[in-house]
Design a protein around this motif. Structure first.
Motif, mmCIF file in Angstrom:
data_model
loop_
_atom_site.group_PDB
_atom_site.id
_atom_site.type_symbol
_atom_site.label_atom_id
_atom_site.label_comp_id
_atom_site.label_asym_id
_atom_site.label_seq_id
_atom_site.Cartn_x
_atom_site.Cartn_y
_atom_site.Cartn_z
ATOM 1 N N GLU A 17 -8.256 10.607 -4.981
ATOM 2 C CA GLU A 17 -7.696 11.814 -5.598
ATOM 3 C C GLU A 17 -7.166 11.508 -6.994
ATOM 4 O OE1 GLU A 17 -5.863 14.634 -2.150
ATOM 5 O OE2 GLU A 17 -4.817 12.742 -2.513
ATOM 6 N N ARG A 18 -6.483 10.376 -7.134
ATOM 7 C CA ARG A 18 -5.925 9.992 -8.431
ATOM 8 C C ARG A 18 -7.034 9.778 -9.455
ATOM 9 N NH1 ARG A 18 -5.375 6.134 -11.706
ATOM 10 N NH2 ARG A 18 -6.423 4.586 -10.432
ATOM 11 N N ASN A 31 -8.615 13.032 -10.387
ATOM 12 C CA ASN A 31 -7.655 14.058 -10.781
ATOM 13 C C ASN A 31 -7.848 15.298 -9.912
ATOM 14 O OD1 ASN A 31 -5.513 15.103 -12.222
ATOM 15 N ND2 ASN A 31 -6.824 16.019 -13.781
ATOM 16 N N ALA A 32 -7.882 15.068 -8.598
ATOM 17 C CA ALA A 32 -8.144 16.124 -7.618
ATOM 18 C C ALA A 32 -7.064 16.115 -6.542
ATOM 19 C CB ALA A 32 -9.508 15.893 -6.976
#
Length: 69
Positions: free
Chosen positions: A34-35, A38-39
């Motif tokens: 996710e990092r 950027n989600a």
């Protein structure tokens, strides 16, 4: 072997699935994905591996030798 399978769909949706990870270990990998993307995860399902206990190695060595001072 721990693996993270990532699929990017034509609409931009990202699907990720972990393999070879027991317990909550998989959550660290998903958080890192996710990092990097950027989600934010909006749906998740746990595999049967999630409910298994992760094996930990014991580095204790037992000997029959006496220690003298």
């Amino acid at each position: 072997m721990k693996q993270l399978k990532i699929k990017i769909l034509p609409d931009g949706t990202i699907e990720a699935e972990t393999f070879g990870m027991k317990g909550k270990t998989c959550l660290k990998y998903i958080a890192e994905m996710e990092r990097m993307a950027n989600a934010v995860c909006d749906d998740s399902r746990f595999t049967p591996e999630y409910y298994e206990t992760e094996e930990k190695l014991d580095n204790t060595i037992e000997t029959d030798q006496e220690v003298t001072a």
